[in-house]
Each structure stands twice: as structure tokens, then as C-alpha cells.
Write a protein that holds these residues in place. Structure first.
Motif, mmCIF file in Angstrom:
data_model
loop_
_atom_site.group_PDB
_atom_site.id
_atom_site.type_symbol
_atom_site.label_atom_id
_atom_site.label_comp_id
_atom_site.label_asym_id
_atom_site.label_seq_id
_atom_site.Cartn_x
_atom_site.Cartn_y
_atom_site.Cartn_z
ATOM 1 N N VAL A 139 0.698 -1.226 0.073
ATOM 2 C CA VAL A 139 -0.024 0.159 -0.541
ATOM 3 C C VAL A 139 0.790 1.313 0.010
ATOM 4 O O VAL A 139 0.861 2.513 -0.027
ATOM 5 C CB VAL A 139 -0.959 0.115 1.520
ATOM 6 N N THR A 140 1.615 1.116 -0.372
ATOM 7 C CA THR A 140 2.886 2.787 0.276
ATOM 8 C C THR A 140 3.815 2.310 -1.159
ATOM 9 O O THR A 140 4.708 1.841 -1.642
ATOM 10 C CB THR A 140 4.173 2.058 1.265
ATOM 11 N N ARG A 141 3.283 3.926 -1.426
ATOM 12 C CA ARG A 141 3.621 4.266 -2.589
ATOM 13 C C ARG A 141 5.245 4.758 -2.652
ATOM 14 O O ARG A 141 6.233 4.909 -3.688
ATOM 15 C CB ARG A 141 3.018 5.518 -3.150
ATOM 16 N N ALA A 142 5.298 5.544 -1.434
ATOM 17 C CA ALA A 142 6.280 6.430 -1.326
ATOM 18 C C ALA A 142 6.368 7.785 0.592
ATOM 19 O O ALA A 142 4.704 7.290 0.670
ATOM 20 C CB ALA A 142 6.564 8.099 -1.788
ATOM 21 N N VAL A 143 7.304 7.744 0.904
ATOM 22 C CA VAL A 143 6.990 8.333 2.355
ATOM 23 C C VAL A 143 8.054 9.838 2.367
ATOM 24 O O VAL A 143 9.010 9.325 1.922
ATOM 25 C CB VAL A 143 7.372 6.992 3.119
ATOM 26 N N ALA A 144 6.985 10.320 3.166
ATOM 27 C CA ALA A 144 7.927 11.533 3.749
ATOM 28 C C ALA A 144 7.485 11.589 5.606
ATOM 29 O O ALA A 144 7.061 11.224 6.164
ATOM 30 C CB ALA A 144 7.815 13.012 2.968
ATOM 31 N N VAL A 145 9.179 11.884 5.706
ATOM 32 C CA VAL A 145 9.421 12.155 6.966
ATOM 33 C C VAL A 145 9.575 13.139 7.795
ATOM 34 O O VAL A 145 11.124 13.739 6.892
ATOM 35 C CB VAL A 145 10.682 10.878 7.587
ATOM 36 N N ALA B 297 13.833 -7.040 10.856
ATOM 37 C CA ALA B 297 12.939 -6.455 9.867
ATOM 38 C C ALA B 297 12.792 -5.305 8.558
ATOM 39 O O ALA B 297 13.250 -4.690 7.738
ATOM 40 C CB ALA B 297 10.878 -6.718 9.666
ATOM 41 N N MET B 298 13.146 -4.267 10.122
ATOM 42 C CA MET B 298 13.687 -2.619 9.474
ATOM 43 C C MET B 298 14.812 -2.515 8.907
ATOM 44 O O MET B 298 15.607 -1.409 8.273
ATOM 45 C CB MET B 298 13.244 -1.840 10.436
ATOM 46 N N ALA B 299 15.615 -4.013 9.261
ATOM 47 C CA ALA B 299 16.870 -4.064 8.294
ATOM 48 C C ALA B 299 17.099 -3.976 6.602
ATOM 49 O O ALA B 299 17.872 -3.895 6.225
ATOM 50 C CB ALA B 299 17.815 -4.776 9.018
ATOM 51 N N SER B 300 16.011 -4.221 6.596
ATOM 52 C CA SER B 300 15.870 -4.318 4.866
ATOM 53 C C SER B 300 15.220 -2.767 4.112
ATOM 54 O O SER B 300 15.309 -1.875 4.346
ATOM 55 C CB SER B 300 14.384 -4.598 4.447
ATOM 56 N N PRO B 301 16.443 -2.560 2.962
ATOM 57 C CA PRO B 301 16.744 -1.351 2.619
ATOM 58 C C PRO B 301 14.936 -0.879 2.154
ATOM 59 O O PRO B 301 14.244 -1.604 1.483
ATOM 60 C CB PRO B 301 17.071 -1.399 1.535
ATOM 61 N N VAL B 302 14.653 0.106 2.507
ATOM 62 C CA VAL B 302 14.169 1.076 1.815
ATOM 63 C C VAL B 302 13.588 1.353 0.661
ATOM 64 O O VAL B 302 14.895 1.707 -0.381
ATOM 65 C CB VAL B 302 13.082 2.332 2.998
ATOM 66 N N SER B 303 12.847 0.774 -0.465
ATOM 67 C CA SER B 303 12.429 0.653 -1.574
ATOM 68 C C SER B 303 11.634 1.400 -2.448
ATOM 69 O O SER B 303 11.194 1.184 -3.894
ATOM 70 C CB SER B 303 12.477 -0.493 -2.162
ATOM 71 N N VAL B 304 11.277 2.168 -1.535
ATOM 72 C CA VAL B 304 10.348 3.580 -2.106
ATOM 73 C C VAL B 304 10.910 4.936 -1.977
ATOM 74 O O VAL B 304 11.361 5.153 -1.744
ATOM 75 C CB VAL B 304 8.519 3.265 -1.982
ATOM 76 N N PHE C 129 20.821 12.173 11.674
ATOM 77 C CA PHE C 129 19.345 11.376 10.511
ATOM 78 C C PHE C 129 21.200 10.425 9.188
ATOM 79 O O PHE C 129 20.794 10.424 8.547
ATOM 80 C CB PHE C 129 19.450 12.313 9.741
ATOM 81 N N ALA C 130 22.433 10.981 10.605
ATOM 82 C CA ALA C 130 23.320 11.064 9.335
ATOM 83 C C ALA C 130 23.649 9.046 8.581
ATOM 84 O O ALA C 130 24.339 9.148 7.720
ATOM 85 C CB ALA C 130 24.519 10.433 10.305
ATOM 86 N N ALA C 131 22.546 8.048 9.547
ATOM 87 C CA ALA C 131 22.977 6.658 8.890
ATOM 88 C C ALA C 131 21.527 6.705 8.268
ATOM 89 O O ALA C 131 21.253 5.690 7.922
ATOM 90 C CB ALA C 131 23.034 5.411 10.220
ATOM 91 N N ASP C 132 20.579 7.418 7.439
ATOM 92 C CA ASP C 132 19.744 7.670 7.204
ATOM 93 C C ASP C 132 19.863 6.570 6.154
ATOM 94 O O ASP C 132 19.288 5.827 5.372
ATOM 95 C CB ASP C 132 18.472 8.363 7.190
ATOM 96 N N ALA C 133 20.932 6.991 5.269
ATOM 97 C CA ALA C 133 21.087 6.968 3.893
ATOM 98 C C ALA C 133 21.200 5.737 3.674
ATOM 99 O O ALA C 133 21.366 4.885 2.706
ATOM 100 C CB ALA C 133 22.286 8.316 3.096
ATOM 101 N N ALA C 134 21.699 4.727 4.750
ATOM 102 C CA ALA C 134 22.202 3.277 4.391
ATOM 103 C C ALA C 134 20.819 2.829 4.515
ATOM 104 O O ALA C 134 20.977 1.549 4.278
ATOM 105 C CB ALA C 134 23.663 3.254 5.734
ATOM 106 N N HIS C 135 20.185 3.240 4.318
ATOM 107 C CA HIS C 135 18.503 2.441 4.768
ATOM 108 C C HIS C 135 18.203 2.833 3.578
ATOM 109 O O HIS C 135 16.771 1.906 3.650
ATOM 110 C CB HIS C 135 18.157 2.873 6.250
ATOM 111 N N VAL C 136 18.373 2.840 2.683
ATOM 112 C CA VAL C 136 17.572 3.489 1.617
ATOM 113 C C VAL C 136 17.847 3.127 0.103
ATOM 114 O O VAL C 136 18.994 3.698 -0.283
ATOM 115 C CB VAL C 136 17.002 5.123 1.382
ATOM 116 N N HIS C 137 17.002 2.043 -0.606
ATOM 117 C CA HIS C 137 18.431 1.903 -1.637
ATOM 118 C C HIS C 137 16.853 2.500 -3.175
ATOM 119 O O HIS C 137 16.788 1.565 -3.427
ATOM 120 C CB HIS C 137 18.252 0.300 -1.638
ATOM 121 N N SER C 138 16.892 3.512 -2.508
ATOM 122 C CA SER C 138 16.029 3.807 -3.758
ATOM 123 C C SER C 138 16.321 5.701 -3.625
ATOM 124 O O SER C 138 16.702 6.401 -2.601
ATOM 125 C CB SER C 138 13.974 3.999 -3.473
#
Length: 302
Positions: free
Chosen positions: A127-133, A233-240, A258-267
């Protein structure tokens, strides 16, 4: 505030609706054309849907279908005594999207709502198209001992772990005022309208307790099997696509958090800093936040 004249039920260019999802009932404020792309707004602590009042109007006027929901345990939504884990609340959001007759949505979250937004692509990917935090680091680095939260944030999270006393301070004391003041940029005086709204809704039956249970779960679950499963589960990269917005004067989540956020996003990951704004971005910088969200939403059409 529990009646329909209070801020919880405030009239505006929107409608109030109860939506059944995930075994509970949720108060959702809807605006914008029904054919528009669905954008779900998730508030933080100690707030409720009303924190998004400026963005509801701006996004709806731009043609989006906006759904600002009271999270489980907050405002007009159900307040069960148990079941306040992050995975359950994430399933709530997915259920609300489906109950609104949609297959996918863009999920926008602030503060704790941002933690839920980060969780959506992993736990509710269909159900997740994209996210903004907004003012919300990724949960994996956030829940580590070296999470780089400020001393203010750490002190608050420590204080609320004890039973009953924090609830009493939220209902009868000045804890709501102190949280809002500490979360604001230095020198900002919390408007009386905001303080009254959040104090009043926090005094509704059960809200002081159930709203704290979300934050308590995040801290207490980390050594337990349920918390370890969530982090695994959250160790899986975000792909949106992801937009992460920070306040330049945020005294709860400083830039290093926020320094480590980019390592968890593959999009695609977009980042933005709102100068002079504190942790309460939707209300401290409503126009800037609305503009950033509209730019991000427009980029999804490219």
C-alpha cells in the motif's frame, strides 16, 4: 474537547469520518477530490490530526486526496489498553488505506508518525507508494544506544518509562507545555491555541496512557523478541522514494541523528533542512513544509 464543538472535531475545508481497520476504529479527517492521489498524514506526540491543519488545506487545494488520521490511542481513534506496538500501528495505517478504497498511498509522518512512515515500505509494502518523514530518523539507528538524540529527548524518553506519574503530568500538570516548548526552536513561544488544543485532547479519557504506550514500546521492546523482530525487518532497505525533512533548530533530533539514514534507503532519497525551525515542523514552518511536500509529490509523477 470530547464534544463536537472542540478542536478534535473542528470544522474546516474537510470532513470527519470514522474508518474501521485492523480491528479498531479510527478518526480520519478527509479533504480534497476523491479522485486525487491519496496522501496519509500521521501526527506525532503529543498531538493529533489537527497538527496537519495547514498541510491538509494546501495538499487538498493542489488536487490530492488527504487523510489525516488520529493514531491508535490518540484523539478520536480507539484507545485499547494494549496493542500499541509500532508493527500494530503500521498495520493500522495500511488498513485505513484499504478501508478508504485505495490500493496505495503516499504516507507522510512527523515525529513518532515518521517512525511509522519509515516502517510502511517494509511492513506494508503493497500500500506504500512513497514516504515523507519530518523530524524522524530511520528506526534502526534511532533505536540504537548511540542514536545521537539530544539530551532533552533522552531525558523525556527516560522519564516516561515509569508508570502513572507521566500520565498525571500530562493530564493535570505542565508536561504537554514543556514537551511543546522543548521541541520548539529556541525562543519560540507555543501559541495559546496549540497549547490549549493538545492539553485538552490529552485530558480525554485514556489518551494520556495510550499515547505514551507507543513511545514506551519503542524503548522497552529493543531487548525483547518482538522488538528484535521489528528491527530485523527494518534492516531491509527502503525501496520507495523518500523525503526526509529536518528542522535547522531541532533540539530533539539534531542533524547527527540522521547521519545513517541513507544507508537504509535503496531508492531516491531527498533531504531538506528548514532553517530556524524546531522539531514541530508542520506548525513551526507550515508553508515551507507544504511546499516541500508538494514538490516531492510532484516528483513522483515524473
Amino acid at each position: 474537547m470530547s464534544d463536537k464543538q472542540g478542536t478534535l472535531w473542528q470544522d474546516g475545508p474537510w470532513e470527519h469520518r470514522f474508518v474501521a481497520a485492523n480491528g479498531a476504529r479510527f478518526h480520519v479527517v478527509l479533504a480534497g477530490p476523491e479522485a486525487g492521489e491519496l496522501v496519509v498524514l500521521l501526527h506525532g506526540f503529543p498531538q493529533f490530526w489537527w497538527a496537519w491543519r495547514a498541510q491538509i488545506t494546501a495538499l487538498a487545494q493542489a488536487g490530492y486526496r488527504v487523510a489525516a488520521m488520529d493514531l491508535r490511542g490518540f484523539g478520536g481513534s480507539d484507545k485499547p489498553p494494549t496493542g500499541h506496538s509500532t508493527p500494530v500501528l503500521t498495520a493500522d495505517v495500511g488498513g485505513v488505506v484499504r478501508s478508504l478504497g485505495r490500493e496505495r498511498a503516499v504516507v507522510v509522518g512527523h515525529d513518532f508518525g515518521g517512525t511509522l512512515a519509515w516502517s510502511m515500505p517494509v511492513l506494508e509494502p503493497r500500500v506504500t507508494r512513497a514516504v515523507a518523514v519530518l523530524a524522524a530518523p530511520h528506526p534502526v539507528p534511532l533505536l540504537r544506544p548511540d542514536n545521537h538524540l539530544s539530551a532533552r529527548a533522552r531525558a523525556f524518553l527516560t522519564r516516561i518509562q515509569v508508570p502513572w506519574f507521566p500520565e498525571r503530568a500530562l493530564r493535570r500538570g505542565d508536561l504537554v507545555a514543556r514537551v511543546l516548548t522543548d521541541a520548539s526552536a529556541p525562543g519560540r513561544k507555543v501559541p495559546a491555541e496549540e497549547l490549549h488544543a493538545y492539553q485538552s485532547v490529552m485530558r480525554m479519557p485514556s489518551v494520556a496512557h495510550t499515547s505514551l504506550e507507543h513511545l514506551r514500546w519503542l524503548v522497552r521492546s529493543t531487548p525483547r523478541p518482538d522488538g528484535r523482530r521489528y528491527l530485523a525487518a527494518m534492516a531491509s532497505p527502503v525501496s520507495v522514494p523518500v523525503l526526509s525533512v529536518q528542522g535547522g533548530a531541532d533540539r530533539f533530533t539534531p542533524p547527527r541523528a540522521f547521519a545513517a539514514d541513507a544507508a537504509h534507503v535503496h531508492s531516491p532519497l531527498r533531504t531538506a533542512v528548514v532553517p530556524g525551525a524546531g522539531h514541530l515542523l508542520p506548525e513551526e514552518a507550515p508553508d515551507a513544509v507544504s511546499e516541500l511536500l508538494l514538490e516531492f509529490l510532484a516528483s513522483l509523477r515524473d
